[in-house]
Motif scaffolding. Structure first.
Motif, PDB file in Angstrom:
ATOM      1  N   GLN A  70       0.771  -1.375  -0.096  1.00  0.00           N
ATOM      2  CA  GLN A  70       0.030  -0.176   0.061  1.00  0.00           C
ATOM      3  C   GLN A  70       0.789   1.200   0.279  1.00  0.00           C
ATOM      4  N   LYS A 119      -3.233   1.804   8.460  1.00  0.00           N
ATOM      5  CA  LYS A 119      -4.139   2.426   7.988  1.00  0.00           C
ATOM      6  C   LYS A 119      -4.939   1.374   6.968  1.00  0.00           C
ATOM      7  N   GLN A 168      -6.964   0.179   4.490  1.00  0.00           N
ATOM      8  CA  GLN A 168      -7.811   0.573   3.056  1.00  0.00           C
ATOM      9  C   GLN A 168      -8.198  -0.587   2.172  1.00  0.00           C
ATOM     10  N   SER A 213      -8.657  -2.779  -1.040  1.00  0.00           N
ATOM     11  CA  SER A 213      -7.710  -3.392  -2.175  1.00  0.00           C
ATOM     12  C   SER A 213      -8.223  -4.535  -3.017  1.00  0.00           C
ATOM     13  N   ASN A 223      -5.264  -0.858  -5.998  1.00  0.00           N
ATOM     14  CA  ASN A 223      -4.858  -0.620  -4.486  1.00  0.00           C
ATOM     15  C   ASN A 223      -4.486   0.537  -4.231  1.00  0.00           C
ATOM     16  N   GLY A 253      -7.555   5.857  -4.407  1.00  0.00           N
ATOM     17  CA  GLY A 253      -8.261   6.325  -3.175  1.00  0.00           C
ATOM     18  C   GLY A 253      -9.302   7.259  -3.814  1.00  0.00           C
ATOM     19  N   TRP A 292     -12.212   4.970  -4.382  1.00  0.00           N
ATOM     20  CA  TRP A 292     -12.862   4.390  -3.220  1.00  0.00           C
ATOM     21  C   TRP A 292     -13.245   5.301  -2.259  1.00  0.00           C
ATOM     22  N   GLU A 293     -12.762   6.642  -2.052  1.00  0.00           N
ATOM     23  CA  GLU A 293     -13.274   7.475  -0.884  1.00  0.00           C
ATOM     24  C   GLU A 293     -14.514   8.240  -1.442  1.00  0.00           C
ATOM     25  N   PHE A 314      -4.953   7.527  -1.931  1.00  0.00           N
ATOM     26  CA  PHE A 314      -5.795   7.666  -0.871  1.00  0.00           C
ATOM     27  C   PHE A 314      -5.264   9.123  -0.113  1.00  0.00           C
ATOM     28  N   THR A 323      -4.606  11.509   3.161  1.00  0.00           N
ATOM     29  CA  THR A 323      -3.883  11.363   4.304  1.00  0.00           C
ATOM     30  C   THR A 323      -3.722  12.883   5.006  1.00  0.00           C
TER      31      THR A 323
END
Length: 691
Positions: free
Chosen positions: A52, A58, A60, A62, A123, A126, A129-130, A601, A603
């Motif tokens: 990752q 963290k 997440q 994948s 993977n 983000g 995904w978010e 992703f 941060t």
């Protein structure tokens, strides 16, 4: 993304050496099984989960969250007769836990896979995904043909590489979306039937190019696209600066990238001093000792190798300018290491070069005519030559600061070479894993009698003899460039006066773009010697067809594409600059941003610039989704009106309208009916005659 999007860097791949374009998935855990759907129950080999980009603490999503689908695609969408109907299985990852389909018409987030196994993008994307749970989106990642597990049968196939192109890849994506909307009820994608769902394409780097082109070429299927770090303006026809990437990456070693002001000047001065001191055997011995080299320098050519060793990592370190520790880049180039680069690695490198070593540069750096001074030592530079002022090595030893600078440079680049912490000396003999030669020694000579045509030995020998295992990622990327004319020349040169490099990579100041482009894709002729056929004998070095097919800089007539670029990313030189061509084609520059940072992703360490860009991207996505729904509602209303008209016409004609065309209308496919037009024309003709 650590791909080499310039065919200038393919010679190492042609020689079978692992390079930046040669990647596999990171190994953290083996996946025991996948969920499979599809007409063919032949699963792909299970791939391990990648490392990752964020710390393992963290959690997440994948690849472990994927439902994998094997979708059958034709080897060629445009020339099926030439391939005798051959097909291959394309790998898709689908995640539907956020999706609300049906009448709610939740959107589809569609990743246009690029030149690596699709696992890498699953993977690390983000942004998809978010935002999917916020917008109730269906997530789909599609692997690019000829990469990962989506490779057709090659051995025994005529011209097996001829079908590896951006056009065929886009057609793959289009077929998948068409199947989601109008596929058969027993098809492999039937459970995700999405006839009314807006589609947003996502992609980074070459994938970003594909996302933008997907929206341009198939606007009826794609409602908007996020094209992150997409170098679509790097082709020769657009006249980009051939040192653009070198100039851009130098930002990472300057205050704009958070680095100390002395870093870039100290690097350039060190390169000049190494070159000059290495002219004598005593000087080479002093360099070997001062820089902690594992093997002593034996010649001036060895010194040139050391300079390449010191300079080569800077491209990938600048690409990897992320605010978090990451192995996203190091894994791809160091045979699967899980060791992470530090946040903003060029800034970290510059910490060792931040001080005053008593070394300065004076003169016209822009013209590459300057001198490097270190106490009594002075070296005059004029383009690619350097001449000392007659100093003695004892002067160099007495000055001390210059030798400390050379030692500091050798230590600084270990942020890349010694990322695992296992090296005890500077192993300059190790070939830099991410830098491929700009020459192509394997390119065969063309027939003198018939230039541009296959040589007699090649005729009738177009059956590929090499199999899937022989097609590594570097070779596949090279073939894609050959077929599509992807020649991103912004990476072609450095040291021309706008960056931190020396010596210049071009022989004279008076170079032309034509000289740079000529022969830059000669590697395309080398594939036959490895058992691969189907590439053009005259590759499109200038990218003329790419310019025609995708519009070059004439894209203002398109809409709903969001471009983003990182201020520290070398590929920004080939991207669409801010603020973008039009309001509906915006572009944003991410301060302190590396290669498609906005796709990762989020941060806590993210700079404010990428937070702002992600928020802007989300706002555009939401508008595109609303627009897509409104457009489909209007189409449905038009289809309903059309159906009423056809029913009335059918009654007037006594029921003679073709039943198949009524069926088309009832299934919401009135556009196809309009295109065919047969039934409607006969209806209108009859009505006019009866009237």
């Amino acid at each position: 993304e650590v791909h080499l999007s310039s065919p200038q860097f393919l010679a190492r791949a042609m020689a079978g050496r692992r390079g930046a374009g040669s990647r596999r998935c990171d190994v953290i855990m083996a996946l025991a099984a996948f969920t499979w759907t599809g007409a063919q129950a032949r699963p792909f080999a299970a791939l391990p989960r990648m490392a990752q980009a964020l710390p393992a603490s963290k959690l997440q999503p994948s690849t472990v969250n994927c439902t994998w689908v094997a979708y059958e695609q034709p080897l060629s969408h445009f020339s099926p007769g030439a391939t005798s109907g051959q097909t291959f299985l394309q790998r898709l990852c689908i995640y539907d836990k956020f999706w609300i389909g049906g009448a709610a018409a939740g959107p589809v987030f569609f990743y246009t896979g690029n030149e690596s196994p699709v696992d890498e993008y699953i993977n690390n994307t983000g942004l998809m995904w978010e935002n999917a749970p916020k917008l109730n989106a269906l997530l789909i990642w599609t692997e690019h043909r000829y990469f990962g597990e989506s490779v057709p049968e090659l051995s025994g196939t005529p011209n097996c590489l001829a079908w590896l192109s951006s056009e065929e890849a886009l057609a793959d994506f289009a077929v998948i979306l068409e199947a989601l909307r109008e596929g058969p009820p027993d098809g492999p994608l039937a459970r995700w039937h999405a006839p009314k769902s807006p589609v947003i394409a996502f992609g980074g780097s070459y994938g970003g190019m594909l996302a933008a082109w997907f929206r341009m070429k198939y606007p009826g299927l794609v409602d908007g696209a996020i094209a992150a770090s997409a170098p679509i303006w790097g082709g020769p026809m657009l006249q980009p600066a051939v040192d653009g990437s070198a100039a851009q990456l130098s930002n990472a070693a300057r205050p704009v990238g958070g680095a100390a002001p002395a870093c870039a000047p100290n690097l350039k001065a060190a390169f000049v001093l190494i070159h000059d001191v290495a002219k004598t055997s005593a000087g080479r011995q002093l360099l070997s000792e001062s820089m902690g080299l594992c093997e002593p320098l034996q010649s001036e050519q060895d010194a040139s190798v050391v300079l390449s060793y010191l300079q080569d990592p800077l491209f990938n370190l600048a690409e990897g300018s992320y605010p978090f520790p990451s192995n996203y880049i190091t894994y791809a180039t160091f045979n699967g290491t899980l060791a992470q680069l530090p946040p903003w690695p060029v800034k970290k490198l510059c910490e060792k070069l931040a001080g005053d070593f008593g070394v300065s540069i004076r003169g016209d750096e822009a013209s590459v005519k300057f001198r490097v001074d270190a106490g009594p030592i002075s070296v005059a530079v004029d383009w690619d030559t350097a001449a000392g002022n007659g100093y003695y090595l004892d002067d160099l030893k007495a000055q001390k600061g210059a030798l400390r600078l050379l030692q500091a440079v050798a230590e600084a680049v270990q942020v890349w070479y010694n990322v695992t912490g296992g090296q005890k000396c500077v192993n300059w003999r190790t070939p830099p894993p991410t830098r491929m030669s700009s020459s192509s020694p394997l390119a065969p000579k063309m027939s003198a009698a018939m230039p541009g045509l296959p040589t007699p030995a090649r005729r009738g020998a177009n059956l590929c003899t090499a199999g899937k295992s022989a097609l590594n990622i570097g070779l596949a990327w090279g073939a894609l460039c050959c077929n599509s004319g992807i020649n991103l020349v912004t990476t072609a040169a450095h040291g021309l006066g706008r960056d931190l490099f020396w010596p210049p990579s071009l022989p004279t100041r008076n170079f032309s773009l034509a000289e740079v482009v000529h022969g830059s894709m000669s590697f395309c002729g080398s594939y036959g010697s490895q058992g691969f056929y189907g590439l053009p004998s005259r590759p499109d070095e200038w990218g003329k067809w790419m310019d025609v097919a995708y519009g070059g800089k004439h894209i203002a007539g398109h809409s709903n594409i969001f471009f983003s670029n990182g201020e520290l990313d070398p590929w920004t030189a080939a991207g669409v600059p801010a603020p973008g061509p039009t309001e509906s084609l915006p572009s944003e520059l991410i301060a302190l941003g590396g290669h498609h940072l906005d796709l990762f992703f989020s941060t806590a360490a993210d700079p404010a610039s990428v937070r702002r860009v992600r928020a802007s991207e989300l706002a555009h996505i939401a508008r595109w989704i609303d627009g897509g729904r409104a457009s489909r509602a209007a189409s449905a209303e038009s289809a309903s009106s059309m159906l009423e008209f056809v029913d009335a016409a059918d009654r007037v004609m006594g029921g003679s309208l073709y039943k198949s065309e009524v069926d088309l209308l009832q299934h919401g496919q009135w556009q196809r009916l309009v295109v065919r037009g047969n039934g409607l024309r006969s209806v209108l003709d009859s009505l006019l005659q009866k009237d």
